[in-house]
Design a protein around this motif. Structure first.
Motif, PDB file in Angstrom:
ATOM      1  N   ILE A  51       0.849  -1.194   0.000  1.00  0.00           N
ATOM      2  CA  ILE A  51       0.000   0.000   0.000  1.00  0.00           C
ATOM      3  C   ILE A  51       0.881   1.239   0.000  1.00  0.00           C
ATOM      4  N   ALA A  52       0.569   2.180  -0.876  1.00  0.00           N
ATOM      5  CA  ALA A  52       1.296   3.448  -0.922  1.00  0.00           C
ATOM      6  C   ALA A  52       0.848   4.295   0.264  1.00  0.00           C
ATOM      7  N   ALA A  53       1.696   4.370   1.257  1.00  0.00           N
ATOM      8  CA  ALA A  53       1.368   5.103   2.484  1.00  0.00           C
ATOM      9  C   ALA A  53       2.369   6.223   2.709  1.00  0.00           C
ATOM     10  N   ALA A  54       2.693   6.940   1.643  1.00  0.00           N
ATOM     11  CA  ALA A  54       3.662   8.028   1.751  1.00  0.00           C
ATOM     12  C   ALA A  54       3.128   9.109   2.689  1.00  0.00           C
ATOM     13  N   GLY A  55       3.973   9.577   3.568  1.00  0.00           N
ATOM     14  CA  GLY A  55       3.599  10.638   4.495  1.00  0.00           C
ATOM     15  C   GLY A  55       3.058  10.121   5.813  1.00  0.00           C
ATOM     16  N   PHE A  56       2.850   8.816   5.946  1.00  0.00           N
ATOM     17  CA  PHE A  56       2.344   8.235   7.190  1.00  0.00           C
ATOM     18  C   PHE A  56       3.497   7.615   7.965  1.00  0.00           C
ATOM     19  N   ALA A  57       3.510   7.865   9.268  1.00  0.00           N
ATOM     20  CA  ALA A  57       4.482   7.237  10.152  1.00  0.00           C
ATOM     21  C   ALA A  57       3.892   5.914  10.651  1.00  0.00           C
ATOM     22  N   GLU A  58       4.750   5.072  11.225  1.00  0.00           N
ATOM     23  CA  GLU A  58       4.292   3.768  11.708  1.00  0.00           C
ATOM     24  C   GLU A  58       3.186   3.894  12.746  1.00  0.00           C
ATOM     25  N   ASP A  59       3.276   4.895  13.620  1.00  0.00           N
ATOM     26  CA  ASP A  59       2.260   5.033  14.669  1.00  0.00           C
ATOM     27  C   ASP A  59       0.950   5.632  14.138  1.00  0.00           C
ATOM     28  N   GLU A  60       0.918   6.052  12.884  1.00  0.00           N
ATOM     29  CA  GLU A  60      -0.317   6.578  12.285  1.00  0.00           C
ATOM     30  C   GLU A  60      -1.041   5.519  11.457  1.00  0.00           C
ATOM     31  N   HIS A  86       0.401  25.736  -0.604  1.00  0.00           N
ATOM     32  CA  HIS A  86      -0.132  24.761  -1.568  1.00  0.00           C
ATOM     33  C   HIS A  86       0.037  23.387  -0.947  1.00  0.00           C
ATOM     34  N   GLN A  87      -1.031  22.578  -0.924  1.00  0.00           N
ATOM     35  CA  GLN A  87      -0.948  21.223  -0.383  1.00  0.00           C
ATOM     36  C   GLN A  87      -1.304  20.242  -1.500  1.00  0.00           C
ATOM     37  N   GLY A  88      -0.296  19.740  -2.179  1.00  0.00           N
ATOM     38  CA  GLY A  88      -0.499  18.812  -3.278  1.00  0.00           C
ATOM     39  C   GLY A  88      -0.355  17.358  -2.874  1.00  0.00           C
ATOM     40  N   LEU A  89       0.178  17.105  -1.696  1.00  0.00           N
ATOM     41  CA  LEU A  89       0.312  15.734  -1.213  1.00  0.00           C
ATOM     42  C   LEU A  89      -0.962  15.325  -0.486  1.00  0.00           C
TER      43      LEU A  89
END
Length: 153
Positions: A51-60, A86-89
């Motif tokens: 799963i593409a979970a870019a920007g998420f830490a393990e505890d999230e 600008h929030q593109g992510l």
């Protein structure tokens, strides 16, 4: 576009497949598109979900394995001190569900390079594996009864 398929004819000659037909009917209802993912078959009984979970830490991130359901949730904590020009992510919260077959176990999970990798393995119990049944012949059954009768005389 939703197409429906009538499974009623299959109910006439199948027993115990009700759950499978329900899964097929509900598959089009589960049209989640976020986050993107891959399902990989690694071997006869080994699978991997990425799963593409870019920007998420393990505890999230949280992975829950229930009866025949694998649920992966991601909840990003809001940082109110940050002001985005600008929030593109897209780091929005998500919940992704996967129906698992009987006897599929989660071996482990890891987060590396923004990808959540979950390894699965199907382990069929020994009593569920196919086994050969010997066929007794009628003559063998009567011969054994005859021998028992001679012993009593």
């Amino acid at each position: 576009m939703r197409t429906s398929f009538d499974f009623n004819p299959f109910y006439r000659f199948s027993i115990g497949f009700d759950r499978m037909f329900d899964l097929l009917e509900n598959a089009s209802l589960n049209a989640e598109t976020w986050p993107p993912y891959n399902i990989v078959k690694l071997g006869e009984d080994a699978y991997r979900i990425v799963i593409a979970a870019a920007g998420f830490a393990e505890d999230e991130l949280m992975i829950t394995h229930e009866a025949n359901m694998l649920v992966i949730t991601g909840a990003k904590s809001e940082d109110e001190e940050v002001q985005y020009l600008h929030q593109g992510l897209a780091v929005r919260s998500f919940a992704r569900r996967f129906e698992l077959a009987d006897h599929v176990l989660v071996e482990g999970a890891k987060l590396e390079n923004g990808l959540l990798v979950i390894n699965l393995r199907r382990e069929i119990p020994e009593e569920m594996k196919p086994r050969r049944i010997t066929i007794e012949t009628q003559t063998a059954m009567t011969a054994s009864k005859q021998i028992e009768g001679d012993k009593a005389a």
